[in-house]
Design a protein around this motif. Structure first.
Motif: not given
Length: 324
Positions: A261-267
């Motif tokens: 989720y954090e990676v998707l949010k950052y991306s």
């Protein structure tokens, strides 16, 4: 390029409709058999915004996933019920006898279908990849074991998505998915919200749940490999048995989903970063299957849902507001 909107909106396709989630509302627009539009609008604020602890990084990802799963099931059930009403009305108009199912029978059927779905998911994405890796004698090589099992999961997932995309009903669902993405893309880039102009936008979107699933599959390889190495080297001092791997890997899923989720949010905020572009390629490529070109009526459904979720004016659309 026009500046993107800061308020995020997104949702999912449902049977003959689209659900959109705004800052504090959920809106589901359904196209009925007679061409009319029904709209279900409900207030919603994530518990991650209400409880400080649940809003912490990593934790908020898993909590949000559970929330969206619950919302998704409820919304799909709602749309399925409206679709069934249209089928019953059509059968009655043709003089066919219809047999009404009791609520108990309907709930039992739903529970059985969920059990079958979770059982199949466990078989395809849990037990079978691990067993295949074990048969390949990779249990002594933790990184290779998880790379192989992860690759098998990805192959199964892509194959599953492709096979269901061949079904007529699923193909139509994917067209509504395309309508959802076109509307979100148009809104985020300040495009005039006119059906013809919305059609010019892509059906591909980097924040799609398809990309999230790919992040989960990729990040699980990294986390599982690291944990397996630590367990075999410092706890068991022997290769980790398959059943034990599977057991604690399942327990690690909240961590995997939280990191994803954090990676998707950052991306989503750094789409031009080279590493982000590389990470989003698989998920966005798969969207060429999970999203299909919608017609104008489907675009209108997505537009109504999005406007309702954002408290925008709906006067130009003929919409029937329903309550549940």
């Amino acid at each position: 390029m026009q500046e993107k909107k800061e308020i995020n909106v997104g949702g999912q396709a449902v049977i003959e409709g689209v659900m959109m989630r705004g800052p504090d509302k959920l809106a589901t627009a359904i196209r009925r058999k007679d061409g009319s539009i029904e709209l279900l609008k409900t207030p919603f604020i994530s518990i991650t915004q209400k409880k400080k602890f649940l809003g912490l990084p990593i934790i908020r990802g898993f909590v949000s996933l559970i929330e969206m799963m619950i919302i998704g099931i409820k919304t799909l059930t709602f749309s399925a019920n409206r679709f069934e009403l249209d089928l019953l009305a059509e059968e009655e108009s043709e003089g066919k006898k219809t047999k009404e199912r009791s609520k108990t029978a309907e709930n039992t059927a739903n529970i059985v279908s969920y059990i079958i779905a979770f059982g199949l998911a466990f078989l395809l994405f849990g037990w079978l990849p691990y067993k295949l890796a074990d048969w390949m004698h990779l249990s002594r090589k933790d990184i290779l074991f998880n790379l192989f099992a992860g690759a098998i999961r990805i192959v199964f997932f892509v194959l599953y998505v492709y096979l269901i995309s061949l079904m007529k009903d699923i193909k139509r669902l994917f067209r509504y998915h395309g309508a959802e993405h076109k509307n979100v893309n148009a809104y985020e880039h300040n495009c005039p919200l006119i059906i013809e102009k919305i059609q010019d936008w892509s059906t591909i979107h980097p924040r799609c749940g398809t990309s999230f699933i790919f992040f989960v599959l990729l990040i699980s390889i990294l986390i599982f490999s690291l944990v397996d190495t630590l367990v075999s080297a410092y706890i068991l001092h022997t290769p980790v048995p398959v059943y034990l791997r599977l057991a604690y890997h399942i327990l690690l899923l909240p961590l995997v989903s939280g990191v994803s989720y954090e990676v998707l949010k950052y991306s989503g905020k750094n789409l031009n970063h080279p590493i982000v572009k590389l990470l989003t390629v698989p998920g966005m490529a798969l969207q060429h299957i999970t999203t299909q070109p919608p017609d104008n009526d489907m675009i209108e459904i997505g537009l109504v849902a999005m406007k309702a979720a954002l408290d925008m004016d709906l006067s130009e659309h003929k919409v029937k507001i329903i309550e549940e």
